[in-house]
Design an enzyme around this catalytic site. Structure first.
Site, PDB file in Angstrom:
ATOM      1  NE  ARG A 117      31.122  -7.502  37.933  1.00  0.00           N
ATOM      2  CZ  ARG A 117      29.875  -7.088  38.051  1.00  0.00           C
ATOM      3  NH1 ARG A 117      29.477  -6.012  37.364  1.00  0.00           N
ATOM      4  NH2 ARG A 117      29.014  -7.716  38.834  1.00  0.00           N
ATOM      5  CB  ALA A 129      24.739  -9.450  42.739  1.00  0.00           C
ATOM      6  CD  GLU A 145      19.316  -7.343  39.443  1.00  0.00           C
ATOM      7  OE1 GLU A 145      19.996  -7.985  38.619  1.00  0.00           O
ATOM      8  OE2 GLU A 145      19.039  -6.136  39.298  1.00  0.00           O
ATOM      9  CD  GLU A 149      22.842 -10.419  37.256  1.00  0.00           C
ATOM     10  OE1 GLU A 149      23.484 -11.362  37.797  1.00  0.00           O
ATOM     11  OE2 GLU A 149      23.148  -9.227  37.414  1.00  0.00           O
ATOM     12  CD  GLU A 193      23.179  -6.895  34.036  1.00  0.00           C
ATOM     13  OE1 GLU A 193      23.587  -6.856  35.205  1.00  0.00           O
ATOM     14  OE2 GLU A 193      22.052  -7.339  33.739  1.00  0.00           O
TER      15      GLU A 193
END
Length: 239
Positions: A117, A129, A145, A149, A193
């Site tokens: 992050r 999320a 999601e 993910e 991501e």
């Protein structure tokens, strides 16, 4: 710099400060308020806007302009009329909302994602999320999601709760779901991501939350609700 330039610069600074003072009441302690908070009352829980007294707390928006437009959210600047008639500035982050998923395996493990992050400058451990697409149903977003993910698909997904992440400055709502009957297929994260996935015992996650080692708000709430649900579903031992 000449004296004239210095005077003009100081005048501009003074004008800016006067403008800020005229519209800044949030946290401002230089001008003592002429009102007090309502006296504490021992009572049953009454939710916001359900108490007749709440009408006297409302702020009336006068204008709203987009101050900044980003990829994920916008920042709007509002001029609002306070309950006592004064005018104040409110900067509000407008966010489309998001979902988070407490994915629980048959052997009592929670699916967590590890990702860097930038805002915190480190890797965090969180529930899967993601942001709602325009017009997207939160339940469908939760399934999407989770699969993107973690590569997990769920037989059942149930709504747990909705949280306002930081209602002092943003309208973001995160809808939290519980997913069970998990089956691993193939993950498909977004291009930007980079994620590692853990399956950890629910008890260890709850301990980490209670010890303050998990800071992510949606993960804290999701873990504690999941733990509460598990305890309520477990019959008490017979004496």
């Amino acid at each position: 710099m000449s004296d004239t330039d210095k005077n003009q610069q100081q005048a501009a600074i003074d004008d800016m400060r006067a403008s800020v003072a005229a519209f800044t009441y949030d946290g401002d302690r230089t001008s003592p308020a002429d009102h007090r908070s309502g006296a504490p009352e021992a009572r049953d829980l009454v939710l916001g806007d359900d108490d007749p007294r709440d009408a006297a707390l409302a702020e009336r928006p006068l204008t709203e302009d987009v101050a900044w437009t980003g990829r994920i959210f916008n920042v709007d600047r509002l001029r609002v009329e306070l309950p006592d008639g004064r005018v104040a500035i409110r900067d509000v982050v407008r966010h489309p909302g998001a979902v988070a998923v407490v994915a629980l395996t048959d052997d009592g493990r929670i699916c967590l994602v590890r990702q860097y992050r930038t805002a915190l400058g480190r890797v965090t451990v969180e529930l899967p999320a993601g942001k709602l697409a325009p017009g997207e149903d939160p339940l469908e977003c939760a399934s999407r999601e989770l699969l993107e993910e973690t590569g997990m698909s769920a037989e059942k997904i149930a709504f747990l709760t909705t949280i306002a992440t930081s209602d002092g400055f943003t309208d973001e709502l995160i809808h939290i779901y519980m997913a069970t009957g998990l089956d691993f297929t193939r993950s498909d994260p977004d291009a930007d991501e980079f994620i590692n996935v853990d399956l950890v015992p629910l008890g260890e996650l709850v301990d980490a939350v209670l010890d303050g080692r998990i800071e992510d708000a949606k993960t804290v709430v999701g873990a504690l609700i999941c733990d509460s649900v598990m305890h309520r579903l477990t019959p008490a031992p017979e004496e």
